[in-house]
Design a protein around this motif. Structure first.
Motif, mmCIF file in Angstrom:
data_model
loop_
_atom_site.group_PDB
_atom_site.id
_atom_site.type_symbol
_atom_site.label_atom_id
_atom_site.label_comp_id
_atom_site.label_asym_id
_atom_site.label_seq_id
_atom_site.Cartn_x
_atom_site.Cartn_y
_atom_site.Cartn_z
ATOM 1 N N ILE A 1 0.827 -1.210 0.000
ATOM 2 C CA ILE A 1 0.000 0.000 0.000
ATOM 3 C C ILE A 1 0.858 1.255 0.000
ATOM 4 O O ILE A 1 0.586 2.208 -0.743
ATOM 5 C CB ILE A 1 -0.998 -0.035 1.172
ATOM 6 N N GLU A 2 1.931 1.280 0.799
ATOM 7 C CA GLU A 2 2.772 2.480 0.838
ATOM 8 C C GLU A 2 3.588 2.654 -0.452
ATOM 9 O O GLU A 2 3.806 3.779 -0.888
ATOM 10 C CB GLU A 2 3.668 2.484 2.065
ATOM 11 N N ILE A 3 4.018 1.579 -1.077
ATOM 12 C CA ILE A 3 4.700 1.704 -2.374
ATOM 13 C C ILE A 3 3.716 2.297 -3.378
ATOM 14 O O ILE A 3 4.057 3.219 -4.138
ATOM 15 C CB ILE A 3 5.252 0.342 -2.844
ATOM 16 N N ALA A 4 2.473 1.802 -3.379
ATOM 17 C CA ALA A 4 1.451 2.347 -4.282
ATOM 18 C C ALA A 4 1.183 3.817 -3.956
ATOM 19 O O ALA A 4 1.105 4.654 -4.862
ATOM 20 C CB ALA A 4 0.170 1.521 -4.190
ATOM 21 N N ARG A 5 1.057 4.150 -2.684
ATOM 22 C CA ARG A 5 0.817 5.552 -2.303
ATOM 23 C C ARG A 5 1.951 6.450 -2.778
ATOM 24 O O ARG A 5 1.716 7.556 -3.264
ATOM 25 C CB ARG A 5 0.667 5.663 -0.782
ATOM 26 N N ASN A 6 3.175 5.985 -2.611
ATOM 27 C CA ASN A 6 4.322 6.788 -3.033
ATOM 28 C C ASN A 6 4.335 6.983 -4.540
ATOM 29 O O ASN A 6 4.540 8.090 -5.032
ATOM 30 C CB ASN A 6 5.627 6.143 -2.564
ATOM 31 N N ARG A 7 4.100 5.925 -5.291
ATOM 32 C CA ARG A 7 4.128 5.995 -6.754
ATOM 33 C C ARG A 7 2.942 6.754 -7.322
ATOM 34 O O ARG A 7 3.056 7.368 -8.382
ATOM 35 C CB ARG A 7 4.182 4.596 -7.347
ATOM 36 N N GLU A 8 1.820 6.676 -6.649
ATOM 37 C CA GLU A 8 0.589 7.284 -7.157
ATOM 38 C C GLU A 8 0.341 8.677 -6.583
ATOM 39 O O GLU A 8 -0.707 9.272 -6.812
ATOM 40 C CB GLU A 8 -0.583 6.337 -6.894
#
Length: 174
Positions: free
Chosen positions: A144-151
């Motif tokens: 979730i945090e990788i997605a939040r960072n990328r998005e």
């Protein structure tokens, strides 16, 4: 909070609690020292991560060597999951658990401590708090945090963090 309880522990007690975290869960049942040690570790992890996204542009953060694989598999499995504001049911309901289980287990042996409990913010714009945090596994947190960072979902936290410190990222404006 857990940190206040830890202040009363001596170095030997903290070391014993930390050592206990390495034992299989079946070894202790509901030992309050283990719960306190876990809470301390989860709280420290949350503080470190929040400070990190507050000071470094999230889109440049690399949380593991497997970020790309984690992100691709996460978005392949959870295409429509909103990561900016999480619905706890998307993590905790029986249907959600059935979907998350194979995803999480696919990282066993690849991501250290993939199934350890950690704190995850429900609303990416907010800080860690009792109302804005949920218990998740480490691989759920990472996905979730990788997605939040990328998005771009953690940009608000970063902007506020930069504003509070007055620092500028010399790599360009966000």
């Amino acid at each position: 909070m857990a940190a206040a309880g830890l202040a009363g522990l001596g170095p030997g007690e903290v070391a014993a609690a930390a050592q206990a975290l390495a034992l299989p869960a079946e070894s202790f049942g509901n030992d309050p020292r283990v719960e306190l040690a876990w809470a301390m570790k989860a709280h420290q992890h949350a503080q470190v991560y929040f400070n990190l996204i507050s000071s470094v542009e999230p889109k440049f953060l690399k949380l593991t060597q497997l970020d790309e694989r984690i992100y691709e598999q996460f978005r392949g499995t959870f295409q429509n999951l909103r990561v900016d504001v999480l619905d706890p049911e998307e993590l905790k309901s029986e249907a959600a658990k059935e979907k998350w289980r194979p995803f999480c287990l696919s990282f066993e042996g690849l991501v250290e401590d993939f199934n350890f409990g950690t704190l995850l913010r429900l609303d990416s714009r907010g800080e860690y708090s009792e109302e804005n945090s949920i218990l998740a596994t480490r691989i759920q947190f990472l996905a979730i945090e990788i997605a939040r960072n990328r998005e771009g979902c953690n940009e608000d936290v970063h902007r506020r963090g930069r504003g509070a410190t007055g620092e500028r990222n010399h790599g360009g404006e966000s």
